[in-house]
Design an enzyme around this catalytic site. Structure first.
Site, PDB file in Angstrom:
ATOM      1  N   GLY A  64      42.505 -65.483 -32.345  1.00  0.00           N
ATOM      2  CA  GLY A  64      41.628 -66.384 -30.762  1.00  0.00           C
ATOM      3  C   GLY A  64      41.097 -67.161 -31.406  1.00  0.00           C
ATOM      4  O   GLY A  64      40.958 -68.047 -29.710  1.00  0.00           O
ATOM      5  N   CYS A  65      41.436 -67.951 -32.138  1.00  0.00           N
ATOM      6  CA  CYS A  65      40.606 -69.394 -31.616  1.00  0.00           C
ATOM      7  C   CYS A  65      41.524 -70.504 -31.981  1.00  0.00           C
ATOM      8  O   CYS A  65      42.956 -70.194 -31.762  1.00  0.00           O
ATOM      9  CB  CYS A  65      40.828 -69.612 -33.358  1.00  0.00           C
ATOM     10  SG  CYS A  65      39.623 -71.375 -33.847  1.00  0.00           S
TER      11      CYS A  65
END
Length: 149
Positions: A11-12
């Protein structure tokens, strides 16, 4: 082109940009979750040992940004214990070239280009390390240099 084991924080946004740059250059990736990997002192040192201790840390981690953790004040033993206990503090990505065993920490584009090669891009910043925005910390669960070993 290389096949890389890419340790990331799912998700980064920063890791997503890094993956895109690697794939655009023709590299293949085996993605792994940096936060849930079962790190040992030895496994982390295979990536981190060539770097000074302060460069082992993710400067966007909330505990570092707040000043609660000061990497420059830690020796290697204390730093490793902290990184194993709290993987969010590990500088990312950690990358392993599956073909030759070389390792790389972080994503300075010049260093990655020298290590395995990236497509030239006039729009790519000098570093793709860190979050998409300098004001975000990439702390949601869904956010160097290389060593030849």
């Amino acid at each position: 082109m290389s096949h890389l084991v890419f340790f990331e924080k799912p998700g980064c946004g920063g890791n997503a940009r890094q993956r895109a740059a690697l794939q655009a250059a023709g590299h293949t990736l085996e993605r792994r979750n940096l936060l849930t990997a079962h790190w040992t002192t030895e496994a982390l040192l295979e990536f981190l040992a060539p770097l000074p201790v302060p460069e082992w840390f993710n400067r966007a981690a909330p505990r570092i940004k707040s000043g609660e953790v000061v990497p420059e004040a830690l020796d290697a033993e204390a730093a490793l214990a902290l990184l194993i206990a709290e993987p969010l503090l590990i500088r990312r990505p950690l990358m392993l070239n599956a073909e030759n065993g070389s390792r790389h920490v972080g994503f300075d584009t010049a260093a990655v280009t020298a290590w395995i090669g990236l497509e030239p891009s006039a729009q790519r910043p000098r570093s793709l390390e860190g979050c998409s925005s300098p004001t975000t910390s990439c702390t949601t669960p869904t956010g160097g240099q290389h060593a030849h070993v």
